[in-house]
Scaffold this motif. Structure first.
Motif, PDB file in Angstrom:
ATOM      1  N   ASN A  54       0.832  -1.206   0.000  1.00 14.60           N
ATOM      2  CA  ASN A  54       0.000   0.000   0.000  1.00 14.60           C
ATOM      3  C   ASN A  54       0.863   1.250   0.000  1.00 14.60           C
ATOM      4  O   ASN A  54       2.058   1.200   0.270  1.00 14.60           O
ATOM      5  N   GLU A  55       0.249   2.363  -0.329  1.00 15.68           N
ATOM      6  CA  GLU A  55       0.968   3.626  -0.526  1.00 15.68           C
ATOM      7  C   GLU A  55       1.573   4.166   0.756  1.00 15.68           C
ATOM      8  O   GLU A  55       2.499   4.982   0.723  1.00 15.68           O
ATOM      9  N   ASP A  56       1.055   3.769   1.915  1.00 17.98           N
ATOM     10  CA  ASP A  56       1.527   4.323   3.187  1.00 17.98           C
ATOM     11  C   ASP A  56       2.828   3.686   3.660  1.00 17.98           C
ATOM     12  O   ASP A  56       3.450   4.177   4.603  1.00 17.98           O
ATOM     13  N   MET A  57       3.227   2.607   3.056  1.00 20.72           N
ATOM     14  CA  MET A  57       4.471   1.949   3.464  1.00 20.72           C
ATOM     15  C   MET A  57       5.673   2.782   3.021  1.00 20.72           C
ATOM     16  O   MET A  57       5.593   3.526   2.042  1.00 20.72           O
ATOM     17  N   PRO A  58       6.794   2.696   3.741  1.00 20.05           N
ATOM     18  CA  PRO A  58       7.956   3.546   3.440  1.00 20.05           C
ATOM     19  C   PRO A  58       8.486   3.323   2.029  1.00 20.05           C
ATOM     20  O   PRO A  58       8.438   2.219   1.504  1.00 20.05           O
ATOM     21  N   LYS A  59       9.040   4.407   1.428  1.00 19.37           N
ATOM     22  CA  LYS A  59       9.596   4.338   0.078  1.00 19.37           C
ATOM     23  C   LYS A  59      11.117   4.212   0.084  1.00 19.37           C
ATOM     24  O   LYS A  59      11.720   3.893  -0.932  1.00 19.37           O
ATOM     25  N   ARG A  60      11.733   4.480   1.229  1.00 17.74           N
ATOM     26  CA  ARG A  60      13.186   4.365   1.329  1.00 17.74           C
ATOM     27  C   ARG A  60      13.555   3.985   2.758  1.00 17.74           C
ATOM     28  O   ARG A  60      13.078   4.592   3.723  1.00 17.74           O
ATOM     29  N   LEU A  61      14.408   2.979   2.862  1.00 17.84           N
ATOM     30  CA  LEU A  61      14.883   2.533   4.167  1.00 17.84           C
ATOM     31  C   LEU A  61      16.396   2.356   4.112  1.00 17.84           C
ATOM     32  O   LEU A  61      16.920   1.789   3.147  1.00 17.84           O
ATOM     33  N   ASP A  62      17.102   2.845   5.109  1.00 17.40           N
ATOM     34  CA  ASP A  62      18.551   2.678   5.197  1.00 17.40           C
ATOM     35  C   ASP A  62      18.879   1.629   6.250  1.00 17.40           C
ATOM     36  O   ASP A  62      18.190   1.532   7.281  1.00 17.40           O
ATOM     37  N   ASP A  63      19.966   0.877   6.009  1.00 18.25           N
ATOM     38  CA  ASP A  63      20.386  -0.185   6.932  1.00 18.25           C
ATOM     39  C   ASP A  63      19.200  -1.042   7.340  1.00 18.25           C
ATOM     40  O   ASP A  63      18.862  -1.177   8.522  1.00 18.25           O
ATOM     41  N   ALA A  64      18.565  -1.610   6.334  1.00 23.41           N
ATOM     42  CA  ALA A  64      17.310  -2.334   6.555  1.00 23.41           C
ATOM     43  C   ALA A  64      17.541  -3.825   6.727  1.00 23.41           C
ATOM     44  O   ALA A  64      18.327  -4.436   6.001  1.00 23.41           O
ATOM     45  N   SER A  65      16.841  -4.409   7.692  1.00 30.71           N
ATOM     46  CA  SER A  65      16.849  -5.859   7.867  1.00 30.71           C
ATOM     47  C   SER A  65      15.718  -6.458   7.037  1.00 30.71           C
ATOM     48  O   SER A  65      14.666  -5.839   6.851  1.00 30.71           O
ATOM     49  N   ILE A  66      15.936  -7.669   6.524  1.00 34.24           N
ATOM     50  CA  ILE A  66      15.014  -8.278   5.551  1.00 34.24           C
ATOM     51  C   ILE A  66      14.613  -9.671   6.013  1.00 34.24           C
ATOM     52  O   ILE A  66      15.458 -10.476   6.414  1.00 34.24           O
ATOM     53  N   LEU A  67      13.325  -9.957   5.918  1.00 35.91           N
ATOM     54  CA  LEU A  67      12.813 -11.299   6.182  1.00 35.91           C
ATOM     55  C   LEU A  67      12.138 -11.804   4.911  1.00 35.91           C
ATOM     56  O   LEU A  67      11.308 -11.116   4.319  1.00 35.91           O
ATOM     57  N   ILE A  68      12.509 -13.014   4.496  1.00 38.60           N
ATOM     58  CA  ILE A  68      11.937 -13.619   3.291  1.00 38.60           C
ATOM     59  C   ILE A  68      11.053 -14.793   3.692  1.00 38.60           C
ATOM     60  O   ILE A  68      11.520 -15.737   4.337  1.00 38.60           O
ATOM     61  N   ILE A  69       9.789 -14.718   3.322  1.00 37.47           N
ATOM     62  CA  ILE A  69       8.843 -15.790   3.633  1.00 37.47           C
ATOM     63  C   ILE A  69       8.496 -16.519   2.338  1.00 37.47           C
ATOM     64  O   ILE A  69       7.809 -15.986   1.472  1.00 37.47           O
ATOM     65  N   ASP A  70       9.031 -17.718   2.217  1.00 37.87           N
ATOM     66  CA  ASP A  70       8.848 -18.524   1.011  1.00 37.87           C
ATOM     67  C   ASP A  70       7.536 -19.304   1.114  1.00 37.87           C
ATOM     68  O   ASP A  70       7.517 -20.534   1.070  1.00 37.87           O
ATOM     69  N   ASP A  71       6.449 -18.557   1.250  1.00 38.52           N
ATOM     70  CA  ASP A  71       5.158 -19.167   1.546  1.00 38.52           C
ATOM     71  C   ASP A  71       4.129 -18.041   1.508  1.00 38.52           C
ATOM     72  O   ASP A  71       4.450 -16.895   1.204  1.00 38.52           O
TER      73      ASP A  71
END
Length: 520
Positions: A210-227
């Motif tokens: 959605n549009e309200d989510m951030p457009k730029r993040l620095d030093d970001a941690s990432i979670l990948i959900i293969d599901d």
């Protein structure tokens, strides 16, 4: 009918099969040979709806053209194998195969047994490959200026694309380029209205939920959900029971707890293989987390490799926080490109990954720009792996002369098979010269005389003025692997076709009759 007449009839029938197959191969070769060399022209492919593709790329022409003859299909499969293995040189492989088959049929027509032709052909190809390797010069470093020339030649003189490819090669490094399973061409993506750029990162071709989510993040941690990021589902029949409904409520509560865990992990980017439940989107969005759903498996894998994240299933979210932290990856920046509708994951904390974004002015040229860049990337990687040889057909002519010298040592009629290889090795030079508008016979004589006089394997024709020139000095160079695999593939398909002496239409089975499959 006499025994002699019967025998002649059988010979004629077998020769007819060879000629039929040879003609089919010739038709395929003629479709791509006009694209060879710096003065090669484009081919227009038109489908029944009037959609048009204009390209100079051999494998694209072969894959999209309408072909019915089985021998022609064999040649196209060979060209595709060349593309899959090396990523470049499909036109060369096709031209070589066409010449080998044509010369082989010519020898058989004169009375040379097919087995002897094949024997000589195989020996000639093997010796030619050895000579190619002997002529190669290694690429010492990724700063070697000849690498840029390779990219420029394979990239059909597109300087901007050549620069992008070289920058990407230097970004991933020599060790990565030499890995068997890594393909630099996979880092290429062309897009309309994009700016040319190379960056250490991965493109995810999806926008945030959605549009309200951030457009730029620095030093970001990432979670990948293969599901899917959704609670487990129950059938309507199970939900209608009290026990089933109670279990469903429990699953909903556990799901909400799992979402809270993601928030407690201080994750900034969540990439999901499938769909995301509304409550999860709302909770994660409120926590300032960027969520992207339905990300392709290929892109998830690249992000994982680059960021160090480990993909997890939704059931894995039941683990406690210390265990979940082991699945989290990191990147320097996560930027949403609203113009291109993409998410860029940049400066990952694990393995370096390059992405080459090639800009195109219109939708019509996107595909061709991407094909050109992929050819250039494949050629550069092949050069790093095994070295370079002079282009323009120069080395092929030198190797042809040396293979021809072996004829004196070869006994019996197999020498005629060797002649097929000699003729085929001269064919790329002749076609390049023809496409440049010069007389191939005249220029062939000029170059061979000059090579012998100066004992050089790098002399060929300058296609701008028709003069004999040194390909090293001109920067016209090719990866040796492209030439080796092209000749090897051409030899294999030529041998297979020359062995065919009878063509029989097979009986259709029931499945083929019902579906129409299996027809030529």
């Amino acid at each position: 009918m006499s025994a002699k007449q019967a025998n002649q009839s059988e010979v004629d029938e077998r020769l007819a099969a060879l000629i039929t197959n040879s003609n089919a191969i010739r038709a395929i070769t003629s479709a791509v040979e006009g694209t060879l060399g710096p003065k090669g022209l484009d081919t227009m492919l038109v489908d029944k709806f009037g959609d048009v593709i204009i390209t100079n790329d051999g494998v694209t022409i072969l894959q999209l053209m309408e072909v019915n003859h089985p021998a022609a299909r064999m040649l196209i499969k060979t060209a595709k194998a060349q593309q899959d293995e090396i990523g470049d040189g499909t036109t060369t492989a096709t031209v070589l195969a066409g010449s080998l088959v044509a010369e082989g049929v010519n020898q058989v027509s004169k009375g040379v047994p097919v087995s002897r032709v094949i024997e000589g052909l195989k020996g000639g190809v093997k010796n030619a490959i050895d000579l190619f390797y002997q002529s190669a010069r290694p690429v010492e470093t990724l700063q070697d200026p000849m690498l840029e020339k390779v990219a420029l030649v394979a990239g059909r003189e597109h300087l901007d694309i050549a620069h992008l490819v070289i920058e990407a090669a230097r970004l991933v490094g020599e060790e990565k380029l030499k890995e068997h399973n890594f393909k630099l061409s996979d880092t290429i993506k062309a897009q309309e209205n994009a700016d040319n750029q190379v960056f250490s990162g991965v493109i995810v071709n999806k926008m945030p939920m959605n549009e309200d989510m951030p457009k730029r993040l620095d030093d970001a941690s990432i979670l990948i959900i293969d599901d899917a990021l959704e609670p487990e589902q129950l059938s309507e029949e199970a939900l209608s029971t009290e026990a089933g409904f109670a279990w469903y409520r429990q699953m909903q509560q556990e799901f909400v707890e799992n979402i809270r865990k993601i928030i407690e992990l201080d994750v900034k980017v969540v990439l999901v293989d499938r769909g995301v439940e509304d409550i999860a989107e709302e909770m994660l969005g409120d926590a300032g987390i960027l969520v992207v759903q339905r990300v392709s498996s290929k892109e998830l894998k690249k992000v994982a490799e680059h960021s160090g994240a480990r993909a997890i299933k939704r059931t894995g979210l039941k683990k406690d926080l210390p265990e979940l932290k082991r699945y989290v990856g990191f990147c320097g920046k996560a930027i949403v490109d609203e113009k291109l509708e993409q998410l860029h994951i940049l400066d990952g904390k694990s393995k370096p990954v390059a992405t080459v974004l090639v800009g195109a002015a219109t939708e019509e040229v996107v595909g061709e720009r991407e094909r050109i860049a992929k050819d250039a990337a494949s050629a550069v990687q092949a050069a790093v792996k095994a070295g370079l040889i002079p282009g323009g057909g120069a080395v092929e002519l030198t190797v042809a002369r040396k293979v021809e010298e072996l004829r004196r040592e070869m006994k019996g009629m197999s020498a005629y098979g060797l002649d097929c290889v000699v003729a085929a090795l001269k064919r790329p030079f002749s076609q390049i010269v023809t496409n440049a508008g010069f007389n191939p016979l005249e220029k062939l004589g000029d170059v061979i005389a000059a090579q012998m006089e100066k004992n050089s394997d790098s002399l060929s024709i300058n296609c701008d003025n028709g003069e004999v020139a040194d390909m090293w000095e001109m920067g016209v160079v090719d990866p040796v692997l492209v030439k080796v695999h092209a000749l090897k593939a051409a030899g294999e398909v030529a041998e297979a076709i020359l062995r065919i002496d009878t063509i029989i239409k097979k009986r259709e089975d029931r499945h083929e009759r019902e579906t129409g499959e299996g027809n030529w």
